[in-house]
Scaffold this motif. Structure first.
Motif, PDB file in Angstrom:
ATOM      1  N   HIS A 138     -40.552  15.538  -7.147  1.00  0.00           N
ATOM      2  CA  HIS A 138     -40.334  16.650  -6.224  1.00  0.00           C
ATOM      3  C   HIS A 138     -38.835  16.901  -6.089  1.00  0.00           C
ATOM      4  CE1 HIS A 138     -40.279  18.829  -2.362  1.00  0.00           C
ATOM      5  NE2 HIS A 138     -41.531  19.152  -2.624  1.00  0.00           N
ATOM      6  N   PRO A 139     -38.388  18.160  -6.014  1.00  0.00           N
ATOM      7  CA  PRO A 139     -36.949  18.447  -5.980  1.00  0.00           C
ATOM      8  C   PRO A 139     -36.227  17.918  -4.743  1.00  0.00           C
ATOM      9  CG  PRO A 139     -38.248  20.441  -5.588  1.00  0.00           C
ATOM     10  CD  PRO A 139     -39.201  19.392  -6.043  1.00  0.00           C
ATOM     11  N   LYS A 172     -35.993  28.269 -10.970  1.00  0.00           N
ATOM     12  CA  LYS A 172     -34.664  28.577 -10.467  1.00  0.00           C
ATOM     13  C   LYS A 172     -34.274  27.556  -9.404  1.00  0.00           C
ATOM     14  CE  LYS A 172     -34.966  33.546 -11.354  1.00  0.00           C
ATOM     15  NZ  LYS A 172     -34.919  34.909 -10.762  1.00  0.00           N
ATOM     16  N   MET A 173     -32.979  27.286  -9.326  1.00  0.00           N
ATOM     17  CA  MET A 173     -32.496  26.242  -8.430  1.00  0.00           C
ATOM     18  C   MET A 173     -32.766  26.563  -6.963  1.00  0.00           C
ATOM     19  SD  MET A 173     -31.341  23.881 -10.358  1.00  0.00           S
ATOM     20  CE  MET A 173     -30.385  22.882  -9.225  1.00  0.00           C
ATOM     21  N   ASN A 174     -32.824  27.863  -6.609  1.00  0.00           N
ATOM     22  CA  ASN A 174     -33.009  28.236  -5.202  1.00  0.00           C
ATOM     23  C   ASN A 174     -34.474  28.282  -4.778  1.00  0.00           C
ATOM     24  OD1 ASN A 174     -33.931  30.537  -6.467  1.00  0.00           O
ATOM     25  ND2 ASN A 174     -32.329  31.895  -5.682  1.00  0.00           N
ATOM     26  N   GLY A 201     -38.212  31.411  -7.714  1.00  0.00           N
ATOM     27  CA  GLY A 201     -38.845  31.917  -8.926  1.00  0.00           C
ATOM     28  C   GLY A 201     -38.585  31.023 -10.111  1.00  0.00           C
ATOM     29  N   ALA A 202     -38.815  31.576 -11.289  1.00  0.00           N
ATOM     30  CA  ALA A 202     -38.660  30.811 -12.515  1.00  0.00           C
ATOM     31  C   ALA A 202     -38.469  31.782 -13.669  1.00  0.00           C
ATOM     32  CB  ALA A 202     -39.883  29.931 -12.749  1.00  0.00           C
ATOM     33  N   VAL A 203     -38.064  31.233 -14.803  1.00  0.00           N
ATOM     34  CA  VAL A 203     -37.950  32.014 -16.032  1.00  0.00           C
ATOM     35  C   VAL A 203     -38.926  31.439 -17.042  1.00  0.00           C
ATOM     36  CG1 VAL A 203     -36.440  32.739 -17.906  1.00  0.00           C
ATOM     37  CG2 VAL A 203     -35.540  32.578 -15.583  1.00  0.00           C
ATOM     38  N   ILE A 204     -39.784  32.302 -17.569  1.00  0.00           N
ATOM     39  CA  ILE A 204     -40.752  31.911 -18.589  1.00  0.00           C
ATOM     40  C   ILE A 204     -40.186  32.306 -19.944  1.00  0.00           C
ATOM     41  CG2 ILE A 204     -43.095  32.257 -19.468  1.00  0.00           C
ATOM     42  CD1 ILE A 204     -43.919  32.997 -16.591  1.00  0.00           C
TER      43      ILE A 204
END
Length: 334
Positions: free
Chosen positions: A162-163, A257-259, A262-265
């Motif tokens: 977990h982050p 994404k660090m914040n 979201g994310a990048v696929i």
């Protein structure tokens, strides 16, 4: 779609193709793991000048490489002979292996690292009707501090801490389950705090404090929420076969994404020689998650007709790096 151009790159030498299976950004450069069982460190701004150093792993077959501490440029590797190595890439090649953990010989397929707790978790392949998750405290590595043998019933293909709370460990398996375990609990009947039945897991990880993504080996993609208020086990976003949704032939990876927003696929099409970066965005509207078709970034030419195996983003420098089965690492810029 907004296209980037290949600015420069580096091809691994040799007559036989070398698959570059992972690239990891570190403070000292860009680390790359390859099918010749090597780890190479590159200067991201001088990629075409070749590696700064090369390390040869001894896992038999290198199956997983993870960052242990990106600021200190320490990575962790494992493979088919069940050993785990810790490498300090600030040191010269002869002294870079700073720790080696000897397993019981069972092949290890996945890794998760927590510099915060000095913890490393590893997932095994199915052997003798058992697939295990093992956790070590790197301050005492003579034996795992915890071993779970019943969390999964098949190969453990993915692990991620977990982050924010490293006591929580996400695991994915070819048995179809994505589990979240509380590693402060040793009783296997109680350790799984949330389970999602997704299908044979290729990739899975945390998007933020409570939400996780899962990608199956047949490219089924979904999001799940482990929060207490969420409906247990039900996908909050079920995209089905992601290939038909975004018009690709395969998904290389999903980079959160660090914040936590979201994310990048990363999705590729060999026949089009195209790789796309598709933003998975979290909104405050009625549909909290969406694939943002207006911000797709294209990498035309990509790695030719070969698969892209890994990508990473250097947002401040406005550069994207990709690595593939054509022996190339490439840098892409606007």
């Amino acid at each position: 779609m907004y296209n980037l151009s290949c600015a420069y790159g580096y091809r691994y030498p040799g007559s036989e193709p070398i698959y570059i299976v992972d690239i990891i950004p570190l403070a000292t450069g860009l680390a790359a793991a390859a099918s010749d069982q090597s780890i190479r460190l590159f200067d991201p701004q001088r990629l075409n000048q070749g590696p700064l150093k090369r390390l040869q792993t001894d896992h038999g077959n290198l199956t997983s490489t993870k960052s242990f501490n990106s600021v200190d440029s320490i990575i962790c590797t494992t493979g088919e002979n069940g050993t785990i190595s810790l490498w300090d890439l600030r040191l010269d090649s002869a002294n870079a292996q700073v720790l080696r953990i000897q397993g019981d010989g069972t092949s290890l397929l996945s890794l998760a690292c927590s510099g915060q707790t000095n913890g490393v978790a590893a997932g095994t392949e199915l052997a003798n009707h058992q697939a295990s998750i093992l956790l070590w405290d790197l301050r005492s590595t003579s034996a795992p501090k915890i071993q779970y043998n019943e969390v999964h019933s098949d190969d453990v293909t993915e692990l991620n801490f977990h982050p924010k709370n490293p006591n929580f460990l996400l695991s994915g398996s070819t048995d179809g389950l994505v589990n979240v375990c509380d590693t402060t609990i040793t009783d296997e009947d109680e350790v799984v705090v949330q389970a999602f039945n997704h299908g044979s897991v290729h990739r899975a990880g945390f998007l933020n404090d409570s939400e996780v993504y899962a990608l199956s080996h047949d490219e089924k993609f979904a999001l799940y929420d482990m929060a207490e208020a969420a409906e247990k086990g039900t996908a909050t976003l079920d995209a089905g076969d992601i290939r038909t949704v975004v018009g690709c032939q395969y998904v290389a990876n999903v980079v959160p994404k660090m914040n936590g927003a979201g994310a990048v696929i990363g999705a590729g099409s060999q026949d089009q020689e195209m790789f796309r970066l598709i933003h998975l965005s979290k909104n405050a509207a009625q549909s909290p998650w969406s694939l943002d078709s207006d911000t797709v970034v294209g990498l035309p030419g990509a790695h030719g007709s070969e698969l892209v195996r890994s990508f990473c983003l250097f947002d401040e420098q406005q550069v994207v790096f990709t690595a593939g089965e054509d022996s190339f690492i490439k840098a892409w810029r606007p």
